[in-house]
Write an enzyme that holds these catalytic residues in place. Structure first.
Site, mmCIF file in Angstrom:
data_model
loop_
_atom_site.group_PDB
_atom_site.id
_atom_site.type_symbol
_atom_site.label_atom_id
_atom_site.label_comp_id
_atom_site.label_asym_id
_atom_site.label_seq_id
_atom_site.Cartn_x
_atom_site.Cartn_y
_atom_site.Cartn_z
ATOM 1 N N ALA A 194 49.408 35.640 55.294
ATOM 2 C CA ALA A 194 50.232 35.485 56.500
ATOM 3 C C ALA A 194 51.666 35.914 56.249
ATOM 4 C CB ALA A 194 50.206 34.031 56.976
ATOM 5 N N VAL A 195 52.279 36.434 57.310
ATOM 6 C CA VAL A 195 53.689 36.806 57.313
ATOM 7 C C VAL A 195 54.332 36.138 58.531
ATOM 8 C CG1 VAL A 195 55.346 38.712 57.473
ATOM 9 C CG2 VAL A 195 53.207 39.027 56.207
ATOM 10 N N GLU B 99 37.244 37.562 54.816
ATOM 11 C CA GLU B 99 36.703 37.468 56.168
ATOM 12 C C GLU B 99 37.883 37.522 57.123
ATOM 13 O OE1 GLU B 99 33.948 35.322 53.459
ATOM 14 O OE2 GLU B 99 35.995 34.797 54.032
ATOM 15 N N ASN C 224 40.757 39.758 65.630
ATOM 16 C CA ASN C 224 42.060 39.999 65.008
ATOM 17 C C ASN C 224 42.199 41.485 64.655
ATOM 18 O OD1 ASN C 224 44.505 39.888 63.689
ATOM 19 N ND2 ASN C 224 43.992 38.069 62.492
ATOM 20 N N TYR D 280 44.056 45.711 57.021
ATOM 21 C CA TYR D 280 43.110 45.722 55.897
ATOM 22 C C TYR D 280 42.472 47.100 55.721
ATOM 23 C CZ TYR D 280 43.557 40.633 55.886
ATOM 24 O OH TYR D 280 44.042 39.351 55.813
#
Length: 154
Positions: A77-78, A110, A115, A122
């Site tokens: 996360a950012v 996963e 998303n 990714y």
């Protein structure tokens, strides 16, 4: 959006960082990890690393779990105010360096099917979809959402 372009300080994270990770988590995910999820991961020996800004405030992190010769990316996360500025890509590079240093053959993760932004990040980092976990994630109104399983090999 205010730009926060900085050279981040990369560091290992621990229990003292759980509250800040939780705040970021609650900002960016519809179904965030709980304080217990973070604490249990650290208690189990999973690794967490992240970026701090010049004031040493945590603004990005990842949590990984080793499984034999593979690394499982559990969380990434950012902080919202730092998104869109290249920090996810920079942190992903740190994840890859960690993978190489520890001689893991691949990284597995996963990601929610919905998303799209994360899937794009990714894929841009060399991950490929290898399967689907049906109903893996909780969703709204007691529904479930599929997870796309992705892998990147060294």
């Amino acid at each position: 959006m205010e730009l926060k372009l900085i050279t981040p300080h990369y560091c290992k994270l621990g229990f003292a960082d759980v509250d800040r990770m939780l705040r970021i988590e609650e900002q960016v995910y519809t179904h965030p990890w709980s304080r217990g999820n973070f604490a249990d991961s650290l208690s189990s020996g999973y690794e967490a690393y992240g970026f701090r800004n010049v004031e040493l405030d945590l603004f990005a992190y990842f949590v990984v779990m080793p499984i034999l010769d593979e690394l499982h990316l559990l969380n990434f996360a950012v902080d919202l105010s730092y998104q869109g500025q290249g920090y996810a890509k920079l942190l992903m590079g740190k994840l890859f360096a960690y993978t190489n240093e520890q001689a893991y053959s691949s990284i597995l993760l996963e990601v929610r099917r919905s998303n799209v932004r994360a899937i794009s990040v990714y894929e841009g980092a060399g991950f490929a979809a290898i399967g689907v976990r049906k109903g893996y994630y909780p969703a709204h109104d007691n529904q479930r959402e599929d997870a796309i399983v992705m892998r990147r090999t060294r």
